[in-house]
Design a protein around this motif. Structure first.
Motif, short mmCIF file in Angstrom:
data_model
loop_
_atom_site.label_atom_id
_atom_site.label_comp_id
_atom_site.label_asym_id
_atom_site.label_seq_id
_atom_site.Cartn_x
_atom_site.Cartn_y
_atom_site.Cartn_z
N ALA A 34 65.37 10.15 7.80
CA ALA A 34 66.49 9.20 7.87
C ALA A 34 67.70 9.89 8.48
CB ALA A 34 66.82 8.68 6.48
N LEU A 35 68.44 9.14 9.28
CA LEU A 35 69.64 9.65 9.93
C LEU A 35 70.88 9.11 9.25
CD1 LEU A 35 68.63 9.17 13.68
CD2 LEU A 35 68.23 11.16 12.22
N PHE A 36 71.93 9.94 9.24
CA PHE A 36 73.21 9.48 8.70
C PHE A 36 74.31 10.03 9.58
CE2 PHE A 36 76.90 9.03 6.09
CZ PHE A 36 76.66 7.90 5.34
N ASP A 37 75.21 9.15 10.02
CA ASP A 37 76.29 9.50 10.93
C ASP A 37 77.59 9.68 10.13
OD1 ASP A 37 78.31 9.63 12.83
OD2 ASP A 37 77.41 8.11 14.13
N LEU A 38 77.98 10.93 9.91
CA LEU A 38 79.17 11.21 9.12
C LEU A 38 80.44 10.71 9.78
CD1 LEU A 38 78.28 14.78 7.87
CD2 LEU A 38 78.73 12.82 6.41
N CYS A 123 76.19 4.04 -2.19
CA CYS A 123 75.42 4.89 -1.29
C CYS A 123 74.18 4.16 -0.80
CB CYS A 123 75.04 6.21 -1.96
SG CYS A 123 73.95 6.07 -3.39
N ALA A 124 73.63 4.61 0.30
CA ALA A 124 72.48 3.96 0.93
C ALA A 124 71.18 4.59 0.43
CB ALA A 124 72.56 4.08 2.45
N LEU A 125 70.22 3.74 0.12
CA LEU A 125 68.86 4.21 -0.18
C LEU A 125 68.14 4.33 1.17
CD1 LEU A 125 66.52 4.88 -2.09
CD2 LEU A 125 66.10 2.41 -2.31
N VAL A 126 68.01 5.56 1.64
CA VAL A 126 67.53 5.76 3.02
C VAL A 126 66.06 6.14 3.11
CG1 VAL A 126 69.82 6.38 3.86
CG2 VAL A 126 68.28 8.18 3.04
N GLY A 127 65.42 6.42 1.97
CA GLY A 127 64.01 6.78 2.03
C GLY A 127 63.51 7.31 0.71
N GLY A 128 62.27 7.77 0.72
CA GLY A 128 61.67 8.31 -0.50
C GLY A 128 60.21 8.62 -0.28
N GLU A 129 59.55 8.94 -1.37
CA GLU A 129 58.12 9.27 -1.33
C GLU A 129 57.44 8.66 -2.53
OE1 GLU A 129 54.33 11.30 -0.65
OE2 GLU A 129 55.94 10.42 0.56
#
Length: 344
Positions: A34-38, A123-129
């Motif tokens: 996942a990408l996040f643009d600060l 906050c964003a939930l951007v991924g997981g396993e």
């Protein structure tokens, strides 16, 4: 792993993850990262802060009751509350969900709770396993871990270094047990032979299982608002170890705190546990939050402003003590009147 079940769960949770999107976060699940643009999030010279945590044996109550929709909130709370005490804004979250056999409905409820926690925390939930591991986990047993990353502008962090003797300690009310001490809680319930479906002895308006599963409070918006007004010198998330172990983590060397147990109410669940588990007040204070989920340290002249800001943000706030010089041979945190207040 049941690949079809895994794909079904991913499809079910995509809308949940999408509901948590915020500035800086890319959209969609299913990629390798996942990408996040600060910069898009508004930061110019950021310092990143990362935390990881779990929910502990509170999960066993969720499994035993079949109530899976709140432990995800706990998972997020345990991570993001550790970010804000350092002055960081939570940006994104990832989860790890491992189980013996994947149950799509249970998984959807769990991730639904995680998404709810992320929305509360901003906050964003951007991924997981998701991992199905028969032989390691029995049947419907599962475990959760969470990972949160936050940011703050360089030089704007909270490290407690400015705290001085005479400063005021404010306590922010907890929502209940939060996510610590549940091995002891489960032992008390088992020894009493109680059913999780029967009314809670300390709150007959709900079942014992539902009462014990009350999710951990998330303090992000309120504490960040106060910190940005520069009236908070330090914050402590009160988890395992309680006030005696967690408050010293933000105090400079040579300083301690003196608290007054009569300054805030001991919630009924803790009083019930103390009575039924024959737990001494000092041990209760070292095992549970005892009604204070977050502590804030402020100067005396800023205390009224801090209380107003935190109260306006929805917190119940109590003036619970003061910072003092640590005395040789004494605990760094002394809680007066425990016997008189908590045994009454």
């Amino acid at each position: 792993m049941d690949i079809d079940a895994g794909n079904a769960l991913v499809d079910a949770i995509k809308p949940l993850a999408k509901s948590t999107l915020r500035r800086g976060a890319g959209g969609g699940l299913g990629g390798f990262g996942a990408l996040f643009d600060l910069r898009a999030a508004g930061y110019q010279d950021p310092i990143l802060v990362a935390t990881t945590d779990g929910v502990g044996t509170k999960l066993k109550l969720a499994i035993d009751t079949g109530r899976h929709d709140t432990v995800g909130v706990d998972l997020v709370a345990m991570c993001v509350n550790d970010l804000v005490v350092q002055g960081a804004e939570p940006l994104f979250f990832l989860d790890y969900y491992a189980t013996g056999k994947l149950d799509v409905e249970a998984g959807k409820a769990i991730v639904g709770g995680i998404a709810e926690g992320c929305r509360i925390a901003g906050c964003a939930l951007v991924g997981g396993e998701t991992a199905e591991m028969p032989g390691l986990y029995a049947g419907g047993d599962y475990d959760l871990a969470g990972f949160a990353v936050g940011a703050m502008e360089r030089g704007e962090g909270l490290d407690g270094s400015a705290i001085a003797a005479g400063d005021i300690v404010l306590g922010l009310a907890s929502s209940g047990l939060h996510s610590n001490g549940f091995s002891l809680v489960r032992r008390v319930v088992e020894d009493l032979g109680l059913s999780l479906d029967e009314p809670a002895p300390f709150d007959p308006s709900q079942s014992l299982g539902a009462a014990l599963l009350t999710p951990t409070r998330i303090y992000v918006s309120s504490t960040l608002a106060a910190a940005r007004q520069t009236c908070v010198k330090g914050l402590a998330h009160i988890t395992g170890g309680g006030l005696p172990e967690n408050l010293p983590r933000v105090l400079p060397d040579g300083l301690g705190a003196r608290l007054d147990a009569t300054a805030w109410p001991l919630p009924p669940v803790f009083r019930w546990l103390r009575e039924q588990g024959a737990i001494a007040p000092a041990e209760l204070a070292r095992t549970f939050n005892c009604g204070i989920g977050m502590a804030a340290v402020v100067t005396p002249d800023q205390a009224e402003k801090a209380v107003a800001l935190l109260t306006a943000a929805g917190e119940s706030v109590f003036r619970i003590g003061t910072i003092r010089e640590a005395q040789p041979g004494e605990p760094r945190v002394i809680i007066d009147n425990q016997e008189a207040s908590w045994l009454a």
